[in-house]
Design a protein around this motif. Sequence first.
Motif, short mmCIF file in Angstrom:
data_model
loop_
_atom_site.label_atom_id
_atom_site.label_comp_id
_atom_site.label_asym_id
_atom_site.label_seq_id
_atom_site.Cartn_x
_atom_site.Cartn_y
_atom_site.Cartn_z
N TRP A 308 -7.92 -21.75 -26.64
CA TRP A 308 -6.84 -22.47 -25.93
C TRP A 308 -5.59 -22.87 -26.73
O TRP A 308 -4.52 -22.37 -26.51
CB TRP A 308 -7.37 -23.66 -25.32
CG TRP A 308 -8.35 -23.67 -24.08
CD1 TRP A 308 -9.05 -22.23 -23.67
CD2 TRP A 308 -9.11 -24.45 -23.11
NE1 TRP A 308 -9.96 -22.49 -22.55
CE2 TRP A 308 -10.12 -23.66 -22.45
CE3 TRP A 308 -8.76 -25.85 -23.05
CZ2 TRP A 308 -10.74 -24.47 -21.51
CZ3 TRP A 308 -9.39 -26.54 -22.00
CH2 TRP A 308 -10.46 -25.88 -21.21
N GLU A 316 -6.00 -17.27 -21.43
CA GLU A 316 -6.80 -17.85 -20.30
C GLU A 316 -6.20 -17.51 -18.98
O GLU A 316 -6.89 -17.65 -17.82
CB GLU A 316 -6.65 -19.49 -20.41
CG GLU A 316 -7.01 -19.75 -21.82
CD GLU A 316 -8.28 -19.31 -22.32
OE1 GLU A 316 -9.38 -19.27 -21.85
OE2 GLU A 316 -8.41 -18.78 -23.64
N MET A 346 -6.71 -28.66 -17.31
CA MET A 346 -7.66 -27.83 -17.03
C MET A 346 -9.03 -28.03 -16.79
O MET A 346 -10.04 -27.59 -15.96
CB MET A 346 -7.37 -26.69 -18.26
CG MET A 346 -6.37 -25.87 -18.19
SD MET A 346 -6.02 -24.83 -19.63
CE MET A 346 -7.40 -23.73 -19.74
N LEU A 366 -15.59 -23.06 -18.92
CA LEU A 366 -14.44 -23.39 -19.70
C LEU A 366 -14.14 -22.14 -20.65
O LEU A 366 -12.90 -22.14 -20.94
CB LEU A 366 -14.97 -24.51 -20.72
CG LEU A 366 -14.97 -25.82 -20.15
CD1 LEU A 366 -15.78 -26.94 -21.04
CD2 LEU A 366 -13.88 -26.47 -19.20
N PHE A 369 -12.25 -19.31 -18.06
CA PHE A 369 -11.38 -20.31 -16.91
C PHE A 369 -10.98 -19.65 -15.75
O PHE A 369 -10.29 -18.46 -15.57
CB PHE A 369 -10.17 -21.07 -17.57
CG PHE A 369 -9.90 -22.50 -16.85
CD1 PHE A 369 -10.30 -23.45 -17.24
CD2 PHE A 369 -8.83 -22.27 -16.04
CE1 PHE A 369 -9.99 -24.78 -16.35
CE2 PHE A 369 -8.51 -23.16 -15.09
CZ PHE A 369 -9.25 -24.37 -15.48
#
Length: 389
Positions: A308, A316, A346, A366, A369
């Motif tokens: 990320w 993502e 998020m 996660l 996503f």
Amino acid sequence: MAYKARLKEFDDCLQGDVIDLKTLKKLCFNGIPDTAGFRPLCWKLLLGYLPPERESWKDTLEKNRRLYKNFIDDLVVLPGTEDANGDNNFLDHPLSCNPDSRWQTFFKDNEVLLQIDKDVRRLCPDISFFQQPTEYPCHDIVSSKEIKRLHTRVQRSVLKCANVERKGLGITKITLLLKKAPEDYEPMAEGQEAHWEVVERILFLYAKLNPGQGYVQGMNEIVGPIYYAFACDPDLTFREHAEADCFFCFTNLMSEIRDFFIKTLDSTDCGINNMMTRLSMQLRKSDLDIWLRFQQLELRPEYYSFRWLTLLLSQEFPLPDVLRIWDTLFSDENRFDFLIYICCAMIVVLRDKLIRGDFPSNLKLLQSFPPTEIQKILPKSFELFLQNS
């Protein structure tokens, strides 16, 4: 009416003789309109490629675009051709141990090019843009017999296998099969270039000009959205030079986030470990229940947030959403501080699932996503930002 008023605000700001960067950042922080070519122009200003003084734009652009052409001429080294001084090096040969050998440089460059070529062929596979031909292929590549397209220098592996069929004492039948290594993007015919080939050249030149860092996997995900924005500019005078302009904007951006790509700096204040620690601290402040659940499961930030933060969320979300997120990141007064709030948002928008989930399910959620959550994430990130202001 609100949208038209917003367009006028951008137009008024960008038409001034001297761009008020503070006002521009404030406008861009809430998103740049997709029309009128505002985004590529704003990004050039926000990334420091264009100066605020409009009268100096022409000279700046001409100088940098000419410099980029020189980079191509000087750094795309081909053995067996004349060098930059016009000297013929035909005595040079592939087995030469001379450190000045162009063949040695060629082979060393190809080691880097192999990884770049592999990565750019996978760029944004959910859209066809990077597989399409550019309107403005590199003139040196199209017109010159000496400078070849980079992807031709990297041989794709071929697997040879044979099926053998034999019945009793009869004739043996052998069928030879050729299986090419998988390629997501096929090269264009001679005289054309796909957009991914342009990105390949940008990354290759960046690696050559930054030997201390070179090319690191993931840089293709950083340059891709910038090039896309510039190559889709409705202003043809800018779109024609999307490659050169993208190179310098990418270089400026990498100067700010390069520490994320250098492993030896991971534990420094500017390294990726510090960013992940900040994210964990912000999560604890924003939603203690989720933070405690993560502690209980030993679900550490490095398991899910490394990509990320390093790639600025470019993997993502779909590309249109990435462009919108980057509007805010590029206009952040404290560059990339807001990235922490977006990443925290998020997690918070998935709180119910994360509180109930176990380690494997939470990690999967996660790491993959749900892109549909983008409409909730940005408002939530602004909310978290205001709470800490």
